[in-house]
Design a protein around this motif. Structure first.
Motif, short mmCIF file in Angstrom:
data_model
loop_
_atom_site.label_atom_id
_atom_site.label_comp_id
_atom_site.label_asym_id
_atom_site.label_seq_id
_atom_site.Cartn_x
_atom_site.Cartn_y
_atom_site.Cartn_z
N LEU A 411 0.63 -1.33 -0.24
CA LEU A 411 0.04 -0.02 0.05
C LEU A 411 1.06 1.20 0.00
CD1 LEU A 411 -2.71 1.39 0.12
CD2 LEU A 411 -2.83 1.03 2.73
N TRP A 412 1.92 1.31 0.76
CA TRP A 412 2.79 2.37 0.88
C TRP A 412 3.60 2.79 -0.60
CZ3 TRP A 412 8.03 1.21 0.26
CH2 TRP A 412 8.36 -0.15 0.59
N TYR A 416 3.13 6.17 -2.22
CA TYR A 416 4.01 7.20 -2.71
C TYR A 416 3.94 7.64 -4.27
CZ TYR A 416 8.96 8.10 -4.34
OH TYR A 416 9.97 8.46 -4.87
N ASP A 417 3.59 6.56 -5.11
CA ASP A 417 3.40 6.85 -6.61
C ASP A 417 2.35 7.76 -6.81
OD1 ASP A 417 5.39 5.14 -7.23
OD2 ASP A 417 4.05 3.38 -8.01
N GLN A 418 1.38 7.61 -5.95
CA GLN A 418 0.22 8.88 -6.05
C GLN A 418 0.68 10.15 -5.95
OE1 GLN A 418 -2.92 6.89 -3.42
NE2 GLN A 418 -3.46 5.41 -4.77
N ASN A 419 1.23 10.22 -4.59
CA ASN A 419 1.81 11.54 -4.05
C ASN A 419 3.03 12.22 -5.18
OD1 ASN A 419 0.83 12.58 -1.63
ND2 ASN A 419 0.87 10.43 -1.19
N ALA A 442 10.58 11.81 2.39
CA ALA A 442 10.96 11.56 4.10
C ALA A 442 10.04 10.53 4.51
CB ALA A 442 10.93 12.58 4.73
N GLU A 443 8.81 10.48 4.21
CA GLU A 443 7.81 9.51 4.41
C GLU A 443 8.08 8.23 3.68
OE1 GLU A 443 4.82 9.79 6.63
OE2 GLU A 443 6.41 11.71 6.96
N TYR A 444 8.56 8.26 2.61
CA TYR A 444 8.83 7.04 1.70
C TYR A 444 10.12 6.24 2.45
CZ TYR A 444 10.14 3.92 -2.33
OH TYR A 444 10.00 2.71 -3.19
N LYS A 445 10.82 6.91 2.88
CA LYS A 445 11.96 6.39 3.72
C LYS A 445 11.62 5.72 4.90
CE LYS A 445 16.61 7.61 5.32
NZ LYS A 445 17.75 8.60 5.41
N LYS A 446 10.54 6.50 5.70
CA LYS A 446 10.14 5.86 6.79
C LYS A 446 9.18 4.55 6.40
CE LYS A 446 7.83 9.36 8.64
NZ LYS A 446 6.82 9.86 9.54
N PHE A 464 2.94 8.07 5.97
CA PHE A 464 2.03 8.76 5.04
C PHE A 464 0.34 9.05 5.51
CE2 PHE A 464 4.77 6.60 1.79
CZ PHE A 464 5.12 7.48 1.21
N GLY A 465 0.47 9.49 6.69
CA GLY A 465 -0.84 9.76 7.71
C GLY A 465 -1.61 8.53 8.18
N PHE A 466 -1.03 7.15 8.08
CA PHE A 466 -1.41 6.06 8.61
C PHE A 466 -0.42 5.76 9.74
CE2 PHE A 466 -3.17 5.71 4.44
CZ PHE A 466 -4.16 4.88 4.52
N PRO A 467 -0.91 5.09 10.85
CA PRO A 467 0.05 4.49 11.92
C PRO A 467 0.80 3.62 11.14
CG PRO A 467 -2.37 4.42 12.54
CD PRO A 467 -2.52 4.88 11.09
#
Length: 568
Positions: A411-412, A416-419, A442-446, A464-467
């Motif tokens: 899902l992540w 990432y692709d969508q953003n 930065a979110e992608y790296k996390k 990405f806003g999800f836990p």
């Protein structure tokens, strides 16, 4: 699956401010009172709730709605008069004379501390007004005459449509809403939505109900040339807005005569019972095949409503017309999301959010004598399509799977692709472009490090806003491996114009994994978007296109029905 965009939705225009109900002062439960949209204050006696009944001091409330009130201390007779209505009743009784005709109400009126009280129902039964009561916040409302919710909504929407943003703010916004939604933000939001909405036609429906002890809610549907908006207002005791929200509304429609629908409960007897709708062919003879519909990511109602779309309603009616029963139900995060504690929200996974309930839905169908238990299928859309092989393996045990705009990727990766697609479409001169890019990277790296986090770490971090724990649990199940191990019939469908799940990546990856395996069918639909709707107009290629009413392509419905018929 809804794209996590960095910009605010053009149609969402506010926040609701919540108030805390007053605490009880004595053995009776005090009740706040609204009359035609205004909070009613009481110098002495005030409304209260006792034994399930709300009692209201008649003089203060009746005078507010335009009646003259008289009281005879010798006979205990109360009189209410207006230009066209005369009412008399004796305090302590449950009967009133209205323009010469006797009317009975319940419970009886009462005298408390030298004040005459009547039940809330008196205003409806005797005087013909509408009433509402929220027991959870102890708030009662009488409406009729002075407050016309349709006119109220029409005035507010008209100011918005006319571009009178400053006037709208000055005349209607409470201070807290002015701070939350400056005039500039109001203008920017509506300027983006206006080309998609078209001309304002009027207010189709409106109703009011207390939101809490100090806030009145108005829910309405405003009709525009190209779409409808759901309008939600929150009004304080000074008749000022503390909340304003406009959301695209799905087109209202009646079920075809060739189908029948009944309410069911998925997970009956569990802690998370879910309301659902079972749609059946009206002319069915003998057990029929059936499908369970599983939604995409995020809280979703049984119709998978997204903007002006109701895709699961379209599928249910379309398939039932071709002899296939369909079960759709509210998602757990939709039905119970506002009841989760922060700790519960951080710990929820797709197992609780989707998998367990889809298995329960399949079991419900298989126990129904009208359904052919050997011919129960799953149709998963977006994230529901991603999870369908796991749902099947963990107890769904379906006769076959239909994957609508699904993906075997994580899902992540999709988010990432969508953003990135959104950022790439930004003007290079926009200073926010680089800032957004840095944030997404930065979110992608996390996200890439989630697997190495402990459970506690993942529950206390977001990606990405999800836990982060949501991704950690989902990634622990190898989706490509589930797909690889499938030996059942599978139908993989994808819209070519889908900008959330990609034909060149996700659809292609399914074909790579399944190959030419017997029992697997693929179809790519030119011109169809993520919800299998054909759209080409203002906002095409953005989330804005979902705000324009559209229906699932009949070709898609026909192809699914033909495929199920071929399996049975």
């Amino acid at each position: 699956m809804k794209m996590k965009r960095l910009a605010a939705s053009a149609a969402a225009l506010a926040l609701l401010a919540n108030a805390v109900p007053a605490a009880a002062a004595d053995s009776r439960s005090p009740v706040s009172m609204w009359v035609n949209g205004n909070a009613l204050t009481f110098a002495e006696a005030r409304p209260y709730e006792e034994a399930g009944n709300v009692l209201v001091p008649i003089r203060a409330a009746a005078e507010r709605i335009g009646f003259r009130v008289s009281f005879d201390a010798d006979t205990y007779e109360v009189g209410l008069s207006s230009p066209d209505v005369n009412v008399t009743f004796r305090a302590g009784t449950a009967a009133a004379t209205v323009n010469g005709r006797e009317t009975v109400f319940a419970p009886a009126s009462a005298v408390v501390q030298n004040r005459v009280f009547v039940p809330l129902s008196f205003f409806e039964t005797v005087l013909g007004f509408e009433t509402a009561y929220r027991d959870d916040v102890k708030a009662a409302e009488v409406r009729g005459g002075a407050l016309d919710p349709k006119a109220l909504v029409a005035d507010i929407v008209s100011l918005l449509v006319d571009g009178s943003y400053q006037q709208l703010s000055d005349e209607w916004f409470a201070d807290e809403l002015k701070a939350a939604v400056p005039v500039e933000a109001l203008a920017a939001g509506w300027d983006d939505a206006a080309p998609i909405a078209g001309a304002f036609l009027g207010v189709k429906s409106a109703q009011t109900a207390p939101l809490d002890a100090e806030t009145l809610g108005v829910e309405a549907v405003a009709a525009f040339d190209r779409m409808n908006f759901k309008v939600s207002l929150a009004i304080n005791g000074e008749r000022r807005l503390v909340g304003l929200l406009l959301q695209p509304a799905a087109t209202e429609a009646a079920a075809p005569a060739s189908v029948v629908e009944e309410e069911v409960v998925v997970g009956a007897g569990t802690a998370y019972e879910l309301g659902g709708t079972l749609t059946l062919p009206a002319a069915a003879e003998g057990p029929v095949p059936a499908v369970v519909l599983v939604q995409g990511s995020g809280p979703s109602d049984r119709n998978e409503t997204a903007g002006a779309y109701a895709p699961f309603r379209d599928l249910a009616w379309g398939l039932a017309q071709q002899g296939i029963a369909v079960l759709r139900y509210d998602k757990r995060t939709y039905a119970y999301g506002d009841k989760f504690t922060p700790e519960e929200a951080a710990a929820i996974t797709v197992a609780e959010e989707s998998v367990d309930d889809a298995v329960a839905a399949a079991e419900l169908l298989k126990r129904d004598g009208r359904i052919d238990a050997s011919q129960v299928y799953v149709i998963g859309h977006s994230q529901g399509g991603m999870l369908a092989p796991r749902i099947d393996a963990e107890g769904g045990d379906f006769a076959g799977l239909v994957l609508l705009a699904g993906s075997p990727r994580t899902l992540w990766e999709l988010i990432y692709d969508q953003n990135m697609a959104f950022i790439e479409a930004m003007d290079d001169a926009d200073p926010a472009k680089q800032a957004n890019l840095n944030s997404i990277e930065a979110e992608y790296k996390k996200a890439q490090s989630v697997a190495a986090m402990t459970d506690d770490e993942a529950k206390n971090r977001s990606v990405f806003g999800f836990p982060a724990y949501y991704f950690k649990e989902m990634d622990a199940f190898d989706l490509p491996a589930y797909v690889e191990e499938l030996k059942k019939p599978v139908l993989v469908l994808q819209g070519e114009d889908d900008f959330q799940v990609y034909a060149e990546k996700d659809f292609a990856m399914y074909k790579e994994i399944f190959g030419e395996r017997d029992g697997v069918t693929y179809k790519l639909y030119p011109g169809l978007n993520h919800f299998f709707v054909d759209y080409d107009g203002p906002g095409a290629g953005t989330l804005g296109e979902y705000n324009v009413p559209g229906a699932v392509s009949q070709d898609v419905i026909d192809d699914i029905a033909a495929w199920i018929s071929k399996q049975s």
